[in-house]
Enzyme design. Structure first.
Site, PDB file in Angstrom:
ATOM      1  N   SER A  84       0.831  -1.203   0.000  1.00 31.26           N
ATOM      2  CA  SER A  84       0.000   0.000   0.000  1.00 31.26           C
ATOM      3  C   SER A  84       0.863   1.248   0.000  1.00 31.26           C
ATOM      4  O   SER A  84       1.578   1.485  -0.959  1.00 31.26           O
ATOM      5  CB  SER A  84      -1.032   0.019   1.122  1.00 31.26           C
ATOM      6  OG  SER A  84      -2.037   0.958   0.768  1.00 31.26           O
ATOM      7  N   HIS A  89       3.471  14.451   5.698  1.00 36.98           N
ATOM      8  CA  HIS A  89       3.274  15.855   5.347  1.00 36.98           C
ATOM      9  C   HIS A  89       3.765  16.645   6.556  1.00 36.98           C
ATOM     10  O   HIS A  89       3.359  16.354   7.679  1.00 36.98           O
ATOM     11  CB  HIS A  89       1.800  16.172   5.078  1.00 36.98           C
ATOM     12  CG  HIS A  89       1.191  15.240   4.077  1.00 36.98           C
ATOM     13  ND1 HIS A  89       1.361  15.388   2.716  1.00 36.98           N
ATOM     14  CD2 HIS A  89       0.429  14.131   4.234  1.00 36.98           C
ATOM     15  CE1 HIS A  89       0.720  14.425   2.082  1.00 36.98           C
ATOM     16  NE2 HIS A  89       0.150  13.639   2.983  1.00 36.98           N
ATOM     17  N   CYS A 104      -1.298  -3.769   3.974  1.00 32.94           N
ATOM     18  CA  CYS A 104      -2.211  -4.899   3.807  1.00 32.94           C
ATOM     19  C   CYS A 104      -1.418  -6.181   3.922  1.00 32.94           C
ATOM     20  O   CYS A 104      -0.366  -6.300   3.300  1.00 32.94           O
ATOM     21  CB  CYS A 104      -2.882  -4.849   2.433  1.00 32.94           C
ATOM     22  SG  CYS A 104      -3.877  -3.392   2.174  1.00 32.94           S
TER      23      CYS A 104
END
Length: 147
Positions: A84, A89, A104
């Site tokens: 995934s 940020h 996952c």
């Protein structure tokens, strides 16, 4: 503040609806870091390296890392994983970072990545939310088995 120097265990708490965690799970961790090292939050190369290490700690396979340095400050970096993604940020002016870890598979260790990022960015405190992304029951036979 360097959390690792406090000789305290980092407490990672999470909530989820599913009690059957041995089945396939998509674990989506939303990590908020406060009071981070401002210089590290603004260092694009450092953050790329930290994402790569965090992904490896989570037992994930890094496919690519893309990043952007903003002016006058701030960085966004995303590690594309076979399992995934992992993204960060940063807002150095506020000593703050928002991190997304989505993995996952049964063998993933996203909480290890969380602990690593908390320590490496020197967060004075953090908030972690975990979302368990269960698959629809009708696709159970289609889920890839671990190799």
């Amino acid at each position: 503040m360097d959390v690792s120097k406090q000789k305290k265990k980092i407490n990672i708490n999470s909530e989820h609806k599913s009690k059957n965690l041995f089945n396939f799970q998509g674990n989506h961790l939303l990590l908020e870091l406060y009071g981070c090292n401002r210089e590290k939050l603004n260092d694009e190369s450092y953050l790329r390296c930290q994402l790569n290490t965090a992904a490896k700690l989570a037992k994930a396979s890094v496919l690519n890392i893309v990043s952007n340095k903003f002016e006058p400050f701030g960085v966004t970096a995303i590690a594309l994983l076979a399992e995934s993604h992992l993204s960060i940020h940063t807002w150095p002016e506020s000593y703050y970072s928002a991190i997304d870890i989505f993995t996952c598979g049964r063998n993933m260790k996203p909480k290890l990545a969380s602990v690593f990022l908390i320590e490496s960015l020197e967060a004075s405190h953090h908030l972690l939310k975990t979302i368990i992304r269960d698959y629809p029951p009708y696709i159970e036979e289609q889920i890839r088995k671990p190799t």
